[in-house]
Design an enzyme around this catalytic site. Structure first.
Site, PDB file in Angstrom:
ATOM      1  N   ASP A 260       0.855  -1.179   0.000  1.00 45.91           N
ATOM      2  CA  ASP A 260       0.000   0.000   0.000  1.00 45.91           C
ATOM      3  C   ASP A 260       0.898   1.239   0.000  1.00 45.91           C
ATOM      4  OD1 ASP A 260      -3.052   0.759   0.557  1.00 45.91           O
ATOM      5  OD2 ASP A 260      -1.769   2.198   1.618  1.00 45.91           O
ATOM      6  N   ASN A 268      -1.793  13.180  -3.639  1.00 47.09           N
ATOM      7  CA  ASN A 268      -2.798  13.710  -4.570  1.00 47.09           C
ATOM      8  C   ASN A 268      -3.202  15.131  -4.199  1.00 47.09           C
ATOM      9  OD1 ASN A 268      -3.201  11.737  -6.559  1.00 47.09           O
ATOM     10  ND2 ASN A 268      -4.527  10.529  -5.226  1.00 47.09           N
ATOM     11  N   ASP A 277      -0.975   9.705 -10.274  1.00 48.05           N
ATOM     12  CA  ASP A 277      -0.980   8.661 -11.313  1.00 48.05           C
ATOM     13  C   ASP A 277       0.442   8.232 -11.655  1.00 48.05           C
ATOM     14  OD1 ASP A 277      -3.709   8.831 -11.378  1.00 48.05           O
ATOM     15  OD2 ASP A 277      -3.809   9.973 -13.245  1.00 48.05           O
ATOM     16  N   GLU A 309      -4.543   2.604  -4.156  1.00 45.79           N
ATOM     17  CA  GLU A 309      -3.094   2.527  -4.006  1.00 45.79           C
ATOM     18  C   GLU A 309      -2.643   1.174  -3.459  1.00 45.79           C
ATOM     19  OE1 GLU A 309      -4.706   4.791  -0.335  1.00 45.79           O
ATOM     20  OE2 GLU A 309      -5.228   4.459  -2.431  1.00 45.79           O
TER      21      GLU A 309
END
Length: 408
Positions: A260, A268, A277, A309
């Site tokens: 993770d 973000n 991304d 993620e």
């Protein structure tokens, strides 16, 4: 109606069916680009058969006769391109173009030669044989050796031999005093009948192969995460279940690594989704690079992005130690500053949990235990690896890269 004309009419109808079939495939499966070229090839075949039917009505057969020759040759060339597109091989454009030009010159020069001679027959039929051999070369270059591919290869070669054998049959039986008389000869009847068998066999086989390959590719696309290029959750679970079943039969160990990305929401929020991304793509590439080394190989390992993620890697023949080494090969390079081109100051990290398959559990329970180890890695500082054992080795991002963690 002569026997040859009757067979020619049948060939016309068969070609029309294949035009329809390949067009339907091309329209409904845009990825089947080979089907478009094969539909074009059989369209040219339709034109060729139509021209053959009206040739006896011509007072001067030369223009139409040369047209018949070139239209059929173009049909074979389009078929070779269709095969190349389907097999993901670069079409041999220069070879095809050169053969078309040379063949046009050839037919113009030999057209007025005496018909029932072996030399003229070989010069007339050789371009057809060469076109089919180019199609066979395409199949060989693809490297595919499944039964259908080998049968298609054999049909291409048999078709080439058929055209090379026709001049000998023409000399033996006679192909008519002039082009207009061809359709009424025994040679024409035999030639068209054998051609019909090859036409039908080749068309059905190419249609089946295209449907097989299109179905396989569409399944792969439905199972692939477009951002990371890895399997999505559905694809991962399907392939993982197959792997676990095979591992149980062979008795080899299986371990799963779940990962993770740390603080991904903050990435973000602070840097934008484009950077987020890029982080996902970078981690996926690092995962693939690590899987290509050591015990966990790309061919045996199932790699997937389970959502957001979260990622997973499942490999047969790997115990906890092998899986831990694999996770370290991912964690270390991924946690490098400057890895993300859009944000060179960013130093992304990831946490990992590892579990080994038990004899009495399935994929769900295996992932659940790996997730528990992953949560332990998150709780104890992130950027580390935790194993699903009483004592597990952890690797934090500090000068002391290894420490012991306990599963709660």
């Amino acid at each position: 109606m002569s026997a040859a004309a009757f067979v020619l009419a049948i060939n016309f109808c068969v070609a029309g069916l294949f035009v329809t079939a390949f067009t339907v495939v091309a329209v409904n499966a845009r990825i089947a680009t080979g089907a478009r070229w094969l539909a074009l090839a059989y369209c040219a075949g339709l034109v060729n058969f139509g021209l053959e039917m009206i040739l006896p009505l011509q007072s001067d057969p030369r223009p139409l006769g040369i047209g018949i020759f070139m239209v059929f040759l173009l049909a074979l060339a389009a078929s070779a391109v269709g095969l190349a597109r389907n097999y993901r091989v670069d079409p041999p454009w220069l070879l095809l173009g050169g053969l078309l030009i040379a063949s046009f010159i050839d037919v113009v020069l030999i057209y007025d030669m005496e018909r029932n001679t072996l030399l003229r027959g070989l010069l007339y039929q050789a371009p057809y044989a060469l076109m089919l051999l180019i199609g066979a070369l395409v199949v060989l270059r693809s490297g595919r050796r499944h039964v259908l591919d080998l049968v298609l290869l054999a049909i291409q070669v048999l078709g080439a031999l058929h055209f090379l054998g026709k001049p000998f049959l023409a000399v033996a039986l006679g192909s008519g005093a002039n082009p207009q008389a061809y359709i009424g000869t025994s040679y024409a009847a035999i030639s068209q009948a054998v051609g019909a068998v090859l036409l039908i066999g080749n068309g059905i086989l190419m249609l089946v192969i295209i449907l097989r390959d299109t179905t396989t590719e569409m399944r792969a696309q439905s199972e692939t995460d477009p951002l990371s290029g890895l399997l999505n959750r559905r694809g991962f679970e399907d392939h993982a279940e197959e792997l676990l079943a095979a591992a149980r039969r062979s008795g080899v160990p299986v371990s799963v690594v779940v990962a993770d990305l740390d603080h991904f929401k903050a990435i973000n929020d602070q840097h934008g989704h484009d950077v987020g991304d890029a982080v996902i793509r970078s981690f996926a590439q690092t995962l693939q690079d690590a899987a290509s080394l050591g015990a966990m190989t790309v061919t045996g390992t199932v790699l997937g992005r389970l959502g957001g993620e979260e990622f997973a890697a499942l490999a047969p023949g790997s115990g906890l130690h092998s899986a831990q080494l694999f996770a370290e090969r991912v964690r270390t390079p991924f946690g490098t500053k400057g890895l993300i081109r859009q944000a060179p100051e960013l130093q992304p990290t990831a946490s990992f949990g590892i579990a080994q398959l038990r004899a009495d559990e399935g994929l769900f329970d295996l992932l659940r235990r790996a997730d528990a180890a992953l949560y332990q890695a998150k709780r104890t500082g992130r950027d580390r690896i935790c194993l699903d054992v009483v004592e597990a080795v952890s690797a934090p991002a500090s000068a002391d890269r290894r420490q012991v963690s306990r599963r709660s």
